[in-house]
Design a protein around this motif. Sequence first.
Motif, short mmCIF file in Angstrom:
data_model
loop_
_atom_site.label_atom_id
_atom_site.label_comp_id
_atom_site.label_asym_id
_atom_site.label_seq_id
_atom_site.Cartn_x
_atom_site.Cartn_y
_atom_site.Cartn_z
N PRO A 19 0.82 -1.21 0.00
CA PRO A 19 0.00 0.00 0.00
C PRO A 19 0.85 1.27 0.00
O PRO A 19 2.00 1.26 0.46
CB PRO A 19 -0.81 -0.11 1.30
N SER A 20 0.28 2.34 -0.52
CA SER A 20 0.94 3.65 -0.50
C SER A 20 0.81 4.29 0.87
O SER A 20 1.64 5.13 1.25
CB SER A 20 0.30 4.58 -1.53
N HIS A 21 -0.23 3.92 1.59
CA HIS A 21 -0.53 4.50 2.89
C HIS A 21 -0.93 3.37 3.84
O HIS A 21 -1.77 2.54 3.49
CB HIS A 21 -1.69 5.50 2.74
N TYR A 22 -0.31 3.33 5.00
CA TYR A 22 -0.58 2.30 6.02
C TYR A 22 -0.59 2.99 7.37
O TYR A 22 0.44 3.50 7.81
CB TYR A 22 0.52 1.23 5.96
N THR A 23 -1.75 3.07 8.01
CA THR A 23 -1.84 3.66 9.34
C THR A 23 -2.33 2.61 10.33
O THR A 23 -3.44 2.10 10.19
CB THR A 23 -2.79 4.88 9.35
N TYR A 24 -1.48 2.30 11.29
CA TYR A 24 -1.79 1.34 12.34
C TYR A 24 -2.55 2.06 13.46
O TYR A 24 -2.15 3.13 13.90
CB TYR A 24 -0.47 0.77 12.88
N LYS A 25 -3.67 1.48 13.89
CA LYS A 25 -4.45 2.05 14.98
C LYS A 25 -4.69 0.98 16.04
O LYS A 25 -5.07 -0.15 15.70
CB LYS A 25 -5.80 2.57 14.47
N LEU A 26 -4.46 1.32 17.29
CA LEU A 26 -4.73 0.42 18.40
C LEU A 26 -5.90 1.01 19.17
O LEU A 26 -5.80 2.11 19.71
CB LEU A 26 -3.49 0.27 19.29
N GLU A 27 -7.01 0.31 19.19
CA GLU A 27 -8.24 0.83 19.76
C GLU A 27 -8.61 0.05 21.02
O GLU A 27 -8.67 -1.17 21.01
CB GLU A 27 -9.37 0.73 18.74
N ASP A 28 -8.86 0.79 22.11
CA ASP A 28 -9.33 0.17 23.34
C ASP A 28 -10.81 -0.17 23.21
O ASP A 28 -11.58 0.57 22.61
CB ASP A 28 -9.14 1.10 24.53
N VAL A 29 -11.20 -1.29 23.80
CA VAL A 29 -12.60 -1.68 23.88
C VAL A 29 -12.99 -1.58 25.35
O VAL A 29 -12.34 -2.18 26.21
CB VAL A 29 -12.81 -3.12 23.36
N SER A 30 -14.04 -0.81 25.62
CA SER A 30 -14.49 -0.60 26.99
C SER A 30 -15.75 -1.40 27.25
O SER A 30 -16.52 -1.71 26.34
CB SER A 30 -14.79 0.89 27.23
#
Length: 124
Positions: A19-30
Amino acid sequence: MANEFNPIKSVDGVAIRCPSHYTYKLEDVSAADSGRTEDTMMHKEKVGQLVGIELSWQNINSAEASALLNAFDPEYIMVEYFDLKRNDYRTSEFYVGNRQAPMYNARLDVWTNLSFNIIERSGV
């Protein structure tokens, strides 16, 4: 198609274009009953975390876009990706969000980009 620097090693065991763009996101689940009380105190009650990844491919032709759309088409996919928290590659099950691809030039068969998010199905 893929190379040693690709943050997405495979989708369902098949290599894909980097990919040209790769953004890793770590999301909390409450927990369902988490939230802010009237004394303004936040009660997050974290029960887990999920990985989300924003992906896009710039200036691609219809054949390349079609191949990517088909690779990410199943309801759930196994993705081997670079996990920043682990500082290593990891395989996990994901589902795909809405996909979009604005046309740039129909005569040249060039799309501005193909973009979508993948979201981990089950957290840790």
